[in-house]
Motif scaffolding. Sequence first.
Motif, PDB file in Angstrom:
ATOM      1  N   GLY A  62       0.785  -1.230   0.000  1.00 47.08           N
ATOM      2  CA  GLY A  62       0.000   0.000   0.000  1.00 47.08           C
ATOM      3  C   GLY A  62       0.813   1.273   0.000  1.00 47.08           C
ATOM      4  O   GLY A  62       0.258   2.363   0.161  1.00 47.08           O
ATOM      5  N   ALA A  63       2.147   1.183  -0.191  1.00 44.19           N
ATOM      6  CA  ALA A  63       2.976   2.394  -0.256  1.00 44.19           C
ATOM      7  C   ALA A  63       2.691   3.145  -1.555  1.00 44.19           C
ATOM      8  O   ALA A  63       2.192   2.577  -2.527  1.00 44.19           O
ATOM      9  CB  ALA A  63       4.451   2.026  -0.170  1.00 44.19           C
ATOM     10  N   ASP A  64       3.028   4.440  -1.574  1.00 45.20           N
ATOM     11  CA  ASP A  64       2.764   5.283  -2.736  1.00 45.20           C
ATOM     12  C   ASP A  64       4.008   5.623  -3.537  1.00 45.20           C
ATOM     13  O   ASP A  64       3.912   6.000  -4.700  1.00 45.20           O
ATOM     14  CB  ASP A  64       2.090   6.585  -2.284  1.00 45.20           C
ATOM     15  N   ASP A  65       5.171   5.519  -2.920  1.00 43.01           N
ATOM     16  CA  ASP A  65       6.422   5.779  -3.630  1.00 43.01           C
ATOM     17  C   ASP A  65       7.545   5.152  -2.821  1.00 43.01           C
ATOM     18  O   ASP A  65       7.334   4.699  -1.691  1.00 43.01           O
ATOM     19  CB  ASP A  65       6.647   7.289  -3.803  1.00 43.01           C
ATOM     20  N   TYR A  66       8.732   5.110  -3.409  1.00 41.11           N
ATOM     21  CA  TYR A  66       9.872   4.513  -2.725  1.00 41.11           C
ATOM     22  C   TYR A  66      11.123   5.316  -3.048  1.00 41.11           C
ATOM     23  O   TYR A  66      11.175   6.071  -4.029  1.00 41.11           O
ATOM     24  CB  TYR A  66      10.072   3.058  -3.165  1.00 41.11           C
ATOM     25  N   LEU A  67      12.134   5.135  -2.210  1.00 46.78           N
ATOM     26  CA  LEU A  67      13.434   5.740  -2.454  1.00 46.78           C
ATOM     27  C   LEU A  67      14.488   4.800  -1.884  1.00 46.78           C
ATOM     28  O   LEU A  67      14.422   4.435  -0.709  1.00 46.78           O
ATOM     29  CB  LEU A  67      13.533   7.114  -1.783  1.00 46.78           C
TER      30      LEU A  67
ATOM     31  N   PHE B 179      20.350   7.759  -0.157  1.00 43.82           N
ATOM     32  CA  PHE B 179      19.688   8.656  -1.096  1.00 43.82           C
ATOM     33  C   PHE B 179      20.267  10.060  -0.986  1.00 43.82           C
ATOM     34  O   PHE B 179      20.849  10.442   0.024  1.00 43.82           O
ATOM     35  CB  PHE B 179      18.178   8.708  -0.832  1.00 43.82           C
ATOM     36  N   ASP B 180      20.107  10.812  -2.052  1.00 42.70           N
ATOM     37  CA  ASP B 180      20.479  12.215  -2.074  1.00 42.70           C
ATOM     38  C   ASP B 180      19.337  13.017  -1.459  1.00 42.70           C
ATOM     39  O   ASP B 180      18.168  12.805  -1.806  1.00 42.70           O
ATOM     40  CB  ASP B 180      20.743  12.666  -3.511  1.00 42.70           C
ATOM     41  N   LEU B 181      19.653  13.934  -0.564  1.00 43.90           N
ATOM     42  CA  LEU B 181      18.615  14.695   0.133  1.00 43.90           C
ATOM     43  C   LEU B 181      17.710  15.441  -0.844  1.00 43.90           C
ATOM     44  O   LEU B 181      16.496  15.494  -0.649  1.00 43.90           O
ATOM     45  CB  LEU B 181      19.247  15.675   1.117  1.00 43.90           C
ATOM     46  N   SER B 182      18.294  16.000  -1.900  1.00 37.84           N
ATOM     47  CA  SER B 182      17.484  16.762  -2.854  1.00 37.84           C
ATOM     48  C   SER B 182      16.464  15.862  -3.542  1.00 37.84           C
ATOM     49  O   SER B 182      15.347  16.289  -3.844  1.00 37.84           O
ATOM     50  CB  SER B 182      18.382  17.444  -3.892  1.00 37.84           C
ATOM     51  N   ILE B 183      16.839  14.590  -3.790  1.00 40.95           N
ATOM     52  CA  ILE B 183      15.907  13.645  -4.407  1.00 40.95           C
ATOM     53  C   ILE B 183      14.783  13.312  -3.434  1.00 40.95           C
ATOM     54  O   ILE B 183      13.609  13.238  -3.819  1.00 40.95           O
ATOM     55  CB  ILE B 183      16.642  12.370  -4.843  1.00 40.95           C
ATOM     56  N   LEU B 184      15.128  13.112  -2.167  1.00 38.24           N
ATOM     57  CA  LEU B 184      14.094  12.828  -1.166  1.00 38.24           C
ATOM     58  C   LEU B 184      13.104  13.981  -1.074  1.00 38.24           C
ATOM     59  O   LEU B 184      11.889  13.760  -1.037  1.00 38.24           O
ATOM     60  CB  LEU B 184      14.728  12.561   0.197  1.00 38.24           C
ATOM     61  N   ILE B 185      13.606  15.208  -1.033  1.00 38.49           N
ATOM     62  CA  ILE B 185      12.718  16.375  -0.947  1.00 38.49           C
ATOM     63  C   ILE B 185      11.819  16.445  -2.177  1.00 38.49           C
ATOM     64  O   ILE B 185      10.615  16.714  -2.083  1.00 38.49           O
ATOM     65  CB  ILE B 185      13.542  17.675  -0.818  1.00 38.49           C
TER      66      ILE B 185
ATOM     67  N   ASN C 156       7.804  16.210  -2.025  1.00 39.47           N
ATOM     68  CA  ASN C 156       6.962  17.268  -2.585  1.00 39.47           C
ATOM     69  C   ASN C 156       6.052  16.720  -3.679  1.00 39.47           C
ATOM     70  O   ASN C 156       4.905  17.155  -3.827  1.00 39.47           O
ATOM     71  CB  ASN C 156       7.830  18.401  -3.131  1.00 39.47           C
ATOM     72  N   GLY C 157       6.563  15.745  -4.440  1.00 40.41           N
ATOM     73  CA  GLY C 157       5.737  15.121  -5.461  1.00 40.41           C
ATOM     74  C   GLY C 157       4.536  14.412  -4.863  1.00 40.41           C
ATOM     75  O   GLY C 157       3.422  14.512  -5.384  1.00 40.41           O
ATOM     76  N   LEU C 158       4.748  13.693  -3.753  1.00 40.78           N
ATOM     77  CA  LEU C 158       3.636  13.031  -3.074  1.00 40.78           C
ATOM     78  C   LEU C 158       2.607  14.037  -2.589  1.00 40.78           C
ATOM     79  O   LEU C 158       1.404  13.834  -2.734  1.00 40.78           O
ATOM     80  CB  LEU C 158       4.154  12.236  -1.876  1.00 40.78           C
ATOM     81  N   LEU C 159       3.084  15.119  -2.006  1.00 44.38           N
ATOM     82  CA  LEU C 159       2.174  16.138  -1.474  1.00 44.38           C
ATOM     83  C   LEU C 159       1.391  16.806  -2.599  1.00 44.38           C
ATOM     84  O   LEU C 159       0.199  17.098  -2.443  1.00 44.38           O
ATOM     85  CB  LEU C 159       2.955  17.171  -0.664  1.00 44.38           C
ATOM     86  N   ARG C 160       2.046  17.035  -3.741  1.00 42.37           N
ATOM     87  CA  ARG C 160       1.338  17.615  -4.889  1.00 42.37           C
ATOM     88  C   ARG C 160       0.279  16.659  -5.401  1.00 42.37           C
ATOM     89  O   ARG C 160      -0.835  17.068  -5.727  1.00 42.37           O
ATOM     90  CB  ARG C 160       2.327  17.959  -6.017  1.00 42.37           C
ATOM     91  N   ARG C 161       0.636  15.373  -5.504  1.00 47.50           N
ATOM     92  CA  ARG C 161      -0.341  14.394  -5.978  1.00 47.50           C
ATOM     93  C   ARG C 161      -1.550  14.360  -5.063  1.00 47.50           C
ATOM     94  O   ARG C 161      -2.692  14.270  -5.518  1.00 47.50           O
ATOM     95  CB  ARG C 161       0.304  13.007  -6.060  1.00 47.50           C
ATOM     96  N   MET C 162      -1.320  14.435  -3.761  1.00 42.08           N
ATOM     97  CA  MET C 162      -2.431  14.418  -2.817  1.00 42.08           C
ATOM     98  C   MET C 162      -3.291  15.665  -2.999  1.00 42.08           C
ATOM     99  O   MET C 162      -4.523  15.607  -2.960  1.00 42.08           O
ATOM    100  CB  MET C 162      -1.898  14.336  -1.386  1.00 42.08           C
ATOM    101  N   ALA C 163      -2.637  16.812  -3.236  1.00 40.40           N
ATOM    102  CA  ALA C 163      -3.377  18.061  -3.445  1.00 40.40           C
ATOM    103  C   ALA C 163      -4.198  17.988  -4.722  1.00 40.40           C
ATOM    104  O   ALA C 163      -5.332  18.463  -4.781  1.00 40.40           O
ATOM    105  CB  ALA C 163      -2.408  19.240  -3.500  1.00 40.40           C
ATOM    106  N   TRP C 164      -3.640  17.369  -5.767  1.00 38.86           N
ATOM    107  CA  TRP C 164      -4.379  17.239  -7.031  1.00 38.86           C
ATOM    108  C   TRP C 164      -5.615  16.381  -6.843  1.00 38.86           C
ATOM    109  O   TRP C 164      -6.638  16.592  -7.485  1.00 38.86           O
ATOM    110  CB  TRP C 164      -3.495  16.612  -8.105  1.00 38.86           C
ATOM    111  N   HIS C 165      -5.518  15.379  -5.977  1.00 38.59           N
ATOM    112  CA  HIS C 165      -6.654  14.488  -5.755  1.00 38.59           C
ATOM    113  C   HIS C 165      -7.707  15.097  -4.837  1.00 38.59           C
ATOM    114  O   HIS C 165      -8.811  14.581  -4.737  1.00 38.59           O
ATOM    115  CB  HIS C 165      -6.179  13.166  -5.152  1.00 38.59           C
TER     116      HIS C 165
END
Length: 243
Positions: free
Chosen positions: A101-106, A110-116, A120-129
């Motif tokens: 049931g996870a939504d993304d993985y890393l 990991f590089d901190l900039s990639i994690l951020i 942010n991508g997850l939060l945007r997707r949630m906002a779009w929904h």
Amino acid sequence: MPQKTARILVVEDETHLAQGLLFNLQAEGFEVQIASDGETALAALTSNGVKFDAVLLDVMLPGKDGFAVVSELRVKQNYVPVLMLTARGRPEDVLQGFAAGADDYLPKPFDLSILIARLNGLLRRMAWHTPPASTEPSLDLPRFEFAGRCIDFEALELTAPGKHIHLTLMEADFLRYLVRNQGRIISRKELLEQVWRVREDTDTRAIDNFVVRLRRYIEDEPVNPVHLKTVRGVGYRFLPEGE
């Protein structure tokens, strides 16, 4: 109106990594809380107190591991976006996380900039929904109706005869990809790369297991599907009106 500050739960048992994430996420403007094990994370996420906008969830935890945590959240109908942190070189962790049931993985490290960026991508997707306050229609396939079923991509809900199901972000993304490619044969490799963003040479059985779950949502007889068909040796084909 000022934008709401996103509240993030970091579930990580390595103290130095947890504190590093706390410091860097706070520097990015997030509110952050740390849990060092699965039981503490579940208690924080299922209480009636603080509500979180996303979770960074390590796989390897003392007690309940990350897979168990996200699985229990979904069983409890908690659909907070979850970004799983997995061991490098273990694509099976990625696939098991999506199946749970996870939504993304890393992958770690990991590089901190990639994690951020992923967060942010997850939060945007949630906002779009999230249904907008205005009455203007969404331009991004807000809903799809077929054969007495309705997938509401904004509300993250699916209704079918006798069923009303809340979808995870990943389930909604998977279904949206099928809808946009309806009638076309889609390979397992394409689904891995385009929906799950997994490009390693991985076992595609996780895709099959995911499809089995979606069939329970949309088919009258999941073992005899008419909408989400298997194309033997290749992949799948979505037929809204059946064969």
